[in-house]
Motif scaffolding. Sequence first.
Motif, mmCIF file in Angstrom:
data_model
loop_
_atom_site.group_PDB
_atom_site.id
_atom_site.type_symbol
_atom_site.label_atom_id
_atom_site.label_comp_id
_atom_site.label_asym_id
_atom_site.label_seq_id
_atom_site.Cartn_x
_atom_site.Cartn_y
_atom_site.Cartn_z
ATOM 1 N N GLN A 120 -10.673 -91.926 86.101
ATOM 2 C CA GLN A 120 -11.829 -91.126 86.508
ATOM 3 C C GLN A 120 -11.776 -89.723 85.910
ATOM 4 O O GLN A 120 -10.717 -89.221 85.548
ATOM 5 N N SER A 176 -13.545 -86.460 87.730
ATOM 6 C CA SER A 176 -14.340 -86.055 88.890
ATOM 7 C C SER A 176 -14.550 -84.551 88.887
ATOM 8 O O SER A 176 -13.587 -83.777 88.840
ATOM 9 N N THR A 195 -18.505 -88.234 89.773
ATOM 10 C CA THR A 195 -17.354 -88.971 89.250
ATOM 11 C C THR A 195 -17.771 -89.941 88.155
ATOM 12 O O THR A 195 -18.695 -90.749 88.339
#
Length: 711
Positions: free
Chosen positions: A449, A451, A691
């Motif tokens: 990810q 974010s 995200t």
Amino acid sequence: MFLIIFCLLLIYKFPQYWHLVAIFLGVITTLCFINQRTSELEIGEPILIYSDQVKVSDNFFYGEGKIGKNKVLVNGSANKSFEKELNKYHVVYLVNYKAKVETIMPATNPGEFDYQKYYRSKKIRERVKLESYQIYPKHIVVFDWVHMLRKFLMNYFEKMPQYTRFFASEMVLAQNPSTDNKVLLNSYRDLGIIHLLSISGLHVSLYILGITWLGTVMKRTEEEVTILCVTFLVIEILLSNFQAGFVRASLSYFWSVFFKRKEIMVSSGDKLGIVVLTHLLFNPLLFLSSGAILSYLLVLGLEISKDFKKIRQNFALNLLITPILLHNFYRINFLTVIYNFLIVPIFNFILLPLTFIVIFLFWCLPATVKLSEPIFKGLADLTNFIADKQLGLVTFGQINWLQTIFLLVVTVFLIILPKHMIQKLKLRSMIVGAYVSIFCLIHFPLKGQISFIDVGQGDSILITTPLNRKTYLIDTGGKLNFGKRKSEPQLNRITIPFLYAQGIDHLDGVFLSHQDADHIGDLKALLDQIPVKKLYFAKGLTDNQSFRRKINGHLKDVQLVPLLAGDKVKTKDLNFDVVYPFKPGLGKNEDSLSLTFKLANKRWLFTGDLCREGEKEILNHYNLQVDYFKLGHHGSKTSSDPDFLKQLNPQLVFISSGRDNRFGHPHQETLKTLKDLSIPYLNTQDSGTITWNYSPFNSETITTFYKGNTK
């Protein structure tokens, strides 16, 4: 529907546990009442204010008020007469006011405490921000005296030293009087003994025992003692502001008295079911509170494990509440049973009795605190010392509601099934398998990810890789104080829970763009709580005294890595290329560390608060084209040069800026540039945490936490 089916199956197979149905009915009742309200809010009606429900600090007041039948949060400037008149009359109306009404914001980051949900459990939905008002005293009625007594006790406890004041306030008023004791509260939580600080069934039992002993000494009748107990508990319910655990235990006593007088035989399990339903009549939103859920769950656990030996029962109780703890707090201590055995006796036989002795004697013998304070402080220091070792503490991560309910159901069946059954062995294997599987999915995720954490007016970006997870942070965020009194780092309520919710208890690296407080203001708080392997920053930042103060005390724990354009940070799964600055600086905007890297064949660029001149320098040295770009300086017109954006040609850009920020970020000029170039954008002030997820198979998704959109 699932809960109803489960309840019916449970009562069919185990009719003696019908009280479980009452608890689950309570959950369903809470869900049904979530979106209901008392009546429409009538702005313009007088706002009722009690002195015990508001705080005044730095010419500003905030707390709870009431408009008609509706409770609201209220805040505004405290003029010279406000505090004086509030302390004089204790109950006042605010009239002829001008105000802005807002719905209380929900959590905008994963893992963040949800104040909207919390206040909804208290039947509060709106926040009233007062611009001007007049104060008018209210005629005192009987109920108002409870608030006046509560305020008197608050002032009384305020005269005590720190730790004596802390325990007195917690035990009588169910509140922590100041932020001075955050460390102690966190220690109790990390050790799994936070329940000791919530007035509950233990305190009800002690109150009743004390009043009964006093009645016996004074040769009062049983009926007189009972009336005195009931009266005292009712007053304490009001003083504790209807703290769920105390109300539950008090209701249990009230029903016991009623059944005894009517000579009705009722089992403890049946009584628990009746208490749940009674409590729900007064507060249908009861089970929006995690404290209420834990309180009733512990009593339920005591009921269904009453035939267990002490040690086995303690293990069963801890296993029962573990799913709720992991859903709400993300960390658990596997040595909680041991800590309870060590600390509970000290608490029950030293801290608690000493607290009430000091409360009753302080008014006539103030010197008693000279005895109590060293004892309280010594035990607090011991608790903090044990907690600092973090023995048994595991950052597990957040489990979702489906996982929580599944683990609760299986645990309940494991406890109530008879010994040595084959089904029991299967349930044990199922629970162990479920916890191991969930832990592995959290700590060895299938997706990575990037974010953009909603830290308000600031930057903080988390980068993780899939499977053998590596974790990096670009900036920590931080609050600009503008001369106001320094407050608790916002990292404690946003970034730390965000990391813990994902099972992240360390960081492989933290990149620091530049010195500004909204980018690295919470660096010290981060280093104090999360192990960091390496700090990356633009060369020259160590000459900045403010930065040196932030890292002092951690120079042995973290490796410092200064960088300049052309440098590379190579890791197994991710390589960072530095494209700015080209020369050392002191960490100003024009010195912002700028990084580019590739993930899942998508190129990213981060430039901190770099101004247009710096962007042009990057253009002159690099022929960059990117897929995603974090706009410089929160969307300020001083960054995001049109030629720079045109050269980058991103398919999407991200903006990290605070709601209603004083700078007006993002500026309209920047948004116009994006529109002219047909570049879409996402902004944390609109979407909360944003995200971008990717997998080793190159699939990607973008989600926004606040609105829940997927693009």
